[in-house]
Design a protein around this motif. Structure first.
Motif, PDB file in Angstrom:
ATOM      1  N   ALA A  30       0.841  -1.204   0.000  1.00  0.00           N
ATOM      2  CA  ALA A  30       0.000   0.000   0.000  1.00  0.00           C
ATOM      3  C   ALA A  30       0.876   1.255   0.000  1.00  0.00           C
ATOM      4  O   ALA A  30       0.567   2.251  -0.663  1.00  0.00           O
ATOM      5  N   SER A  31       1.991   1.203   0.729  1.00  0.00           N
ATOM      6  CA  SER A  31       2.903   2.353   0.741  1.00  0.00           C
ATOM      7  C   SER A  31       3.609   2.501  -0.603  1.00  0.00           C
ATOM      8  O   SER A  31       3.824   3.617  -1.092  1.00  0.00           O
ATOM      9  N   LEU A  32       3.946   1.366  -1.235  1.00  0.00           N
ATOM     10  CA  LEU A  32       4.550   1.416  -2.576  1.00  0.00           C
ATOM     11  C   LEU A  32       3.576   2.046  -3.568  1.00  0.00           C
ATOM     12  O   LEU A  32       3.976   2.840  -4.434  1.00  0.00           O
ATOM     13  N   ALA A  33       2.300   1.711  -3.427  1.00  0.00           N
ATOM     14  CA  ALA A  33       1.279   2.315  -4.303  1.00  0.00           C
ATOM     15  C   ALA A  33       1.194   3.823  -4.081  1.00  0.00           C
ATOM     16  O   ALA A  33       0.979   4.588  -5.028  1.00  0.00           O
ATOM     17  N   GLU A  34       1.389   4.255  -2.831  1.00  0.00           N
ATOM     18  CA  GLU A  34       1.427   5.700  -2.540  1.00  0.00           C
ATOM     19  C   GLU A  34       2.556   6.374  -3.316  1.00  0.00           C
ATOM     20  O   GLU A  34       2.458   7.541  -3.692  1.00  0.00           O
ATOM     21  N   ALA A  35       3.641   5.631  -3.543  1.00  0.00           N
ATOM     22  CA  ALA A  35       4.780   6.157  -4.312  1.00  0.00           C
ATOM     23  C   ALA A  35       4.578   5.988  -5.814  1.00  0.00           C
ATOM     24  O   ALA A  35       5.488   6.280  -6.597  1.00  0.00           O
ATOM     25  N   LYS A  36       3.396   5.477  -6.198  1.00  0.00           N
ATOM     26  CA  LYS A  36       3.044   5.301  -7.619  1.00  0.00           C
ATOM     27  C   LYS A  36       3.952   4.272  -8.302  1.00  0.00           C
ATOM     28  O   LYS A  36       4.350   4.432  -9.454  1.00  0.00           O
ATOM     29  N   VAL A  37       4.285   3.222  -7.570  1.00  0.00           N
ATOM     30  CA  VAL A  37       5.106   2.138  -8.126  1.00  0.00           C
ATOM     31  C   VAL A  37       4.360   0.823  -7.947  1.00  0.00           C
ATOM     32  O   VAL A  37       3.839   0.540  -6.866  1.00  0.00           O
ATOM     33  N   ARG A  38       4.308   0.026  -9.021  1.00  0.00           N
ATOM     34  CA  ARG A  38       3.717  -1.310  -8.946  1.00  0.00           C
ATOM     35  C   ARG A  38       4.810  -2.328  -8.606  1.00  0.00           C
ATOM     36  O   ARG A  38       5.967  -2.147  -8.994  1.00  0.00           O
ATOM     37  N   PRO A  39       4.461  -3.415  -7.941  1.00  0.00           N
ATOM     38  CA  PRO A  39       5.482  -4.426  -7.602  1.00  0.00           C
ATOM     39  C   PRO A  39       6.227  -4.949  -8.832  1.00  0.00           C
ATOM     40  O   PRO A  39       7.438  -5.213  -8.751  1.00  0.00           O
ATOM     41  N   ASP A  40       5.531  -5.061  -9.979  1.00  0.00           N
ATOM     42  CA  ASP A  40       6.210  -5.611 -11.169  1.00  0.00           C
ATOM     43  C   ASP A  40       7.173  -4.613 -11.807  1.00  0.00           C
ATOM     44  O   ASP A  40       7.893  -4.949 -12.754  1.00  0.00           O
ATOM     45  N   GLN A  41       7.198  -3.382 -11.302  1.00  0.00           N
ATOM     46  CA  GLN A  41       8.149  -2.383 -11.802  1.00  0.00           C
ATOM     47  C   GLN A  41       9.477  -2.402 -11.049  1.00  0.00           C
ATOM     48  O   GLN A  41      10.446  -1.772 -11.486  1.00  0.00           O
ATOM     49  N   ILE A  42       9.521  -3.093  -9.919  1.00  0.00           N
ATOM     50  CA  ILE A  42      10.767  -3.167  -9.140  1.00  0.00           C
ATOM     51  C   ILE A  42      11.761  -4.055  -9.908  1.00  0.00           C
ATOM     52  O   ILE A  42      11.461  -5.201 -10.231  1.00  0.00           O
ATOM     53  N   THR A  43      12.963  -3.508 -10.175  1.00  0.00           N
ATOM     54  CA  THR A  43      13.973  -4.259 -10.934  1.00  0.00           C
ATOM     55  C   THR A  43      14.972  -4.966 -10.028  1.00  0.00           C
ATOM     56  O   THR A  43      15.573  -5.978 -10.425  1.00  0.00           O
TER      57      THR A  43
END
Ligand SMILES: [Zn+2]
Length: 294
Positions: free
Chosen positions: A113-126
């Motif tokens: 939920a905090s990652l979504a606040e940063a406008k990042v999806r889990p599949d975008q993490i490299t």
């Protein structure tokens, strides 16, 4: 920090809890706090928070809870308890979206939920860089149904930490889920442009910090080199119950805190009060925490 120990401590203190401090997990809301380091954009991500009892099992186990309470009182915070955040750090570098540690993850943590606040999806993490294999740092790698959460990412940790993590039967589900993603590194390796692993062995066999550098600015992610922004800094030499090698952990704490005070480098700590960024300064024979983001 080791959640199972915390829960066990909370359970055994159940009677005391009714009359003393409330210990155990604390409800938190999702948060992503952005800041810059040189040319890089970073964000502190909140996952969870805990209140640990001052029960002589974790902090100052060589000096006793009264001595710990004296330090807490001097800092003007409630005695009998130690507050600990659980946070992770997002670092965007050219071509990489990097997550440093993953918190507890679901269901206990709210990292996604905090990652979504940063406008990042889990599949975008490299790239996921892991400080060490305790549940409040690696739990977020796996979903409640045993699937990798960051399916497109390389998962990086020191080779000694990966070996240690694999050797513990309790980690079987986690190991099965992430093995295909794990790329171990040797202590101190340069991992990405601007990000270098820093050997902070002591808390665990392959415990790693991470140094992030951009445009002359430097930040050190300290992992669990220190847990309490009050006790661990004021009394770095006190034995920490969570440290696998308590002597080395204490030596490392004093050395690295001294280096951070001298360099003035920005610090990110997963367990200091969210967002966990600030500077270490010398005070007396120990150190103190100055929260801040620049
Ligand atoms: Zn921890």
């Amino acid at each position: 920090m080791r959640p199972i120990t915390l829960f066990a401590a909370a359970a055994t203190c159940a009677l005391a809890v009714a009359t003393m401090a409330q210990v155990g997990p604390v409800t938190v809301t999702a948060a992503a706090t952005p800041f810059t380091l040189g040319k890089l954009k970073l964000a502190a991500l909140r996952d969870a928070a805990n209140i640990a009892p001052n029960d002589a099992k974790v902090f100052g186990i060589d000096v006793g809870p009264e001595a710990v309470d004296t330090v807490l009182a001097a800092a003007g915070v409630p005695t009998g308890q130690i507050s600990l955040s659980v946070s992770a750090l997002l670092v965007r570098t050219p071509g990489h979206v990097v997550l440093i540690d993953t918190g507890y993850g679901a269901p206990r943590g709210i990292l996604l939920a905090s990652l979504a606040e940063a406008k990042v999806r889990p599949d975008q993490i490299t790239d996921v860089l892991i400080s060490h294999g305790h549940g409040d740092h690696v739990g977020g790698l796996v979903s409640t149904d045993g699937k990798p959460v960051f399916g497109n990412a390389s998962v990086r940790m020191a080779a000694a930490e990966w070996a240690s993590l694999q050797s513990q039967p309790a980690n079987a589900k986690l190991v099965a889920a992430i093995t295909a993603q794990v790329r171990p590194f040797e202590a101190g390796a340069a991992l990405l442009p601007g990000i270098t692993a820093v050997d902070l062995n002591g808390h665990t066999p392959g415990h790693s910090g991470y140094r992030v550098e951009s445009n002359g600015k430097r930040l050190l992610v300290i992992g669990d080199m220190a847990h309490s922004y009050i006790v661990s800094l004021a009394k770095p030499d006190w034995a920490m119950g969570y440290d696998r090698d308590r002597k080395l952990g204490a030596e490392r704490r004093r050395t690295v805190l001294g280096q951070l005070a001298d360099s003035g480098d920005l610090v990110f700590s997963p367990h200091f009060p969210y967002p966990g960024t600030g500077h270490v300064v010398r005070i007396g024979d120990g150190f103190a925490w100055k929260p801040g983001m620049a």
